[in-house]
Design a protein around this motif. Structure first.
Motif, PDB file in Angstrom:
ATOM      1  N   ARG A   1       0.838  -1.209   0.000  1.00 59.92           N
ATOM      2  CA  ARG A   1       0.000   0.000   0.000  1.00 59.92           C
ATOM      3  C   ARG A   1       0.867   1.251   0.000  1.00 59.92           C
ATOM      4  NH1 ARG A   1      -1.842   3.883   3.046  1.00 59.92           N
ATOM      5  NH2 ARG A   1      -0.654   3.239   4.863  1.00 59.92           N
ATOM      6  N   ARG A   2       1.912   1.255   0.822  1.00 63.72           N
ATOM      7  CA  ARG A   2       2.773   2.433   0.904  1.00 63.72           C
ATOM      8  C   ARG A   2       3.620   2.607  -0.357  1.00 63.72           C
ATOM      9  NH1 ARG A   2       4.644   3.683   7.080  1.00 63.72           N
ATOM     10  NH2 ARG A   2       2.741   2.964   8.125  1.00 63.72           N
ATOM     11  N   MET A   3       4.026   1.506  -0.971  1.00 59.14           N
ATOM     12  CA  MET A   3       4.753   1.610  -2.239  1.00 59.14           C
ATOM     13  C   MET A   3       3.895   2.315  -3.280  1.00 59.14           C
ATOM     14  SD  MET A   3       6.553  -2.152  -2.658  1.00 59.14           S
ATOM     15  CE  MET A   3       6.885  -1.867  -4.413  1.00 59.14           C
ATOM     16  N   ARG A   4       2.665   1.835  -3.440  1.00 60.22           N
ATOM     17  CA  ARG A   4       1.787   2.414  -4.454  1.00 60.22           C
ATOM     18  C   ARG A   4       1.420   3.857  -4.108  1.00 60.22           C
ATOM     19  NH1 ARG A   4       3.989  -1.268  -7.228  1.00 60.22           N
ATOM     20  NH2 ARG A   4       2.775  -3.113  -7.818  1.00 60.22           N
ATOM     21  N   ALA A   5       1.270   4.147  -2.808  1.00 65.01           N
ATOM     22  CA  ALA A   5       0.956   5.519  -2.400  1.00 65.01           C
ATOM     23  C   ALA A   5       2.089   6.479  -2.747  1.00 65.01           C
ATOM     24  CB  ALA A   5       0.662   5.567  -0.897  1.00 65.01           C
TER      25      ALA A   5
ATOM     26  N   ALA B   1      -4.729  -8.638  -1.795  1.00 67.58           N
ATOM     27  CA  ALA B   1      -3.442  -8.367  -2.446  1.00 67.58           C
ATOM     28  C   ALA B   1      -3.649  -7.674  -3.789  1.00 67.58           C
ATOM     29  CB  ALA B   1      -2.661  -9.673  -2.640  1.00 67.58           C
ATOM     30  N   PHE B   2      -4.561  -8.203  -4.599  1.00 62.64           N
ATOM     31  CA  PHE B   2      -4.795  -7.596  -5.910  1.00 62.64           C
ATOM     32  C   PHE B   2      -5.441  -6.228  -5.778  1.00 62.64           C
ATOM     33  CE2 PHE B   2      -4.722 -12.069  -7.733  1.00 62.64           C
ATOM     34  CZ  PHE B   2      -3.466 -11.889  -8.300  1.00 62.64           C
ATOM     35  N   ASP B   3      -6.335  -6.061  -4.788  1.00 59.05           N
ATOM     36  CA  ASP B   3      -6.964  -4.758  -4.569  1.00 59.05           C
ATOM     37  C   ASP B   3      -5.918  -3.690  -4.276  1.00 59.05           C
ATOM     38  OD1 ASP B   3      -9.537  -5.526  -5.011  1.00 59.05           O
ATOM     39  OD2 ASP B   3     -10.087  -5.718  -2.900  1.00 59.05           O
ATOM     40  N   LEU B   4      -4.876  -4.084  -3.544  1.00 55.05           N
ATOM     41  CA  LEU B   4      -3.858  -3.109  -3.157  1.00 55.05           C
ATOM     42  C   LEU B   4      -2.817  -2.861  -4.246  1.00 55.05           C
ATOM     43  CD1 LEU B   4      -3.250  -4.143   0.554  1.00 55.05           C
ATOM     44  CD2 LEU B   4      -4.251  -2.016  -0.257  1.00 55.05           C
TER      45      LEU B   4
END
Length: 222
Positions: A64-68, A90-93
């Protein structure tokens, strides 16, 4: 090809590292979620192997933090668990692939090479309906400038409705796309979760975004 392995089991991490080096990968390892996040965001990798159960930050939180932070390196998640909730979350994130332990090393290598060939995904477009915004990349929802906290399942329901804006969707379609294609439980669980979502995205704001179409299903309108 540079791969980051974020895995807290020393023996598995060492085995994967040795095997991937033999396959021509340049391998960097991290034993905690905190260290993995730091390495993933401060250095460049072609792919990340990310365990879910980690000390510090869970794999979910690392992802989540990587994508953020707009880090779009392809991520393959590992877990000892085996259930639809784990895979869906996992896929949602923003995970790109998923393997359940124990797994074949040859399958892992094939999946990693496929992810590297595919490259980093494009940042998903933000979904907007009126003042309601859902950002699939950062996994966030807000009404105007007000952040809204949803559970993974609530988020899945809302995202499906927003992707089908102004279209009536049935309970069966929601179950098939948000729960599981082979869900055997009662469909009234959809009513329950639509109610949860309404109480978070509509009730506090005096809006009526999700309409019930009696005898058919639901429609999200702007």
């Amino acid at each position: 090809m540079r791969v980051l392995i974020v895995e807290d089991e020393p023996r598995l991490s060492a085995t994967l590292s040795m095997g991937l080096k033999a396959e021509g990968f340049v391998v960097v390892t991290a034993g905690t979620g905190v260290e993995g996040l730091r390495r993933a965001t401060e250095s460049s990798f072609d792919v990340v192997v990310l365990d879910i159960m980690l000390p510090g930050h869970s794999g979910y939180e690392v992802l989540r933090r990587m994508r953020a932070r707009d880090v779009w390196t392809p991520v393959l998640m590992l877990t000892a668990k085996d259930g639809e909730f784990d895979e869906t979350d996992a896929f949602d994130l923003g995970a790109d692939d998923y393997l359940t332990k124990p797994f074949s090393f040859r399958v892992l290598v094939a999946r990693l090479r496929a992810l590297v060939r595919r490259g980093a995904p494009e940042r998903p477009a933000v979904l907007t309906v009126g003042t309601l915004m859902l950002d699939p990349a950062r996994h966030t929802v807000q009404r105007g400038s007000t952040p809204i906290t949803l559970t993974p399942r609530e988020y899945g329901v809302l995202e499906f409705l927003m992707r089908n804006k102004d279209v009536v969707v049935t309970k069966a379609e929601i179950l098939r796309n948000v729960w599981d294609a082979h869900h055997q439980g009662p469909d009234n669980v959809v009513e329950v979760y639509v109610g949860y979502v309404r109480r978070k995205i509509d009730v506090p704001f005096g809006t009526n975004t999700i309409e019930t179409v009696r005898g058919v299903g639901y429609r999200l309108v702007g």
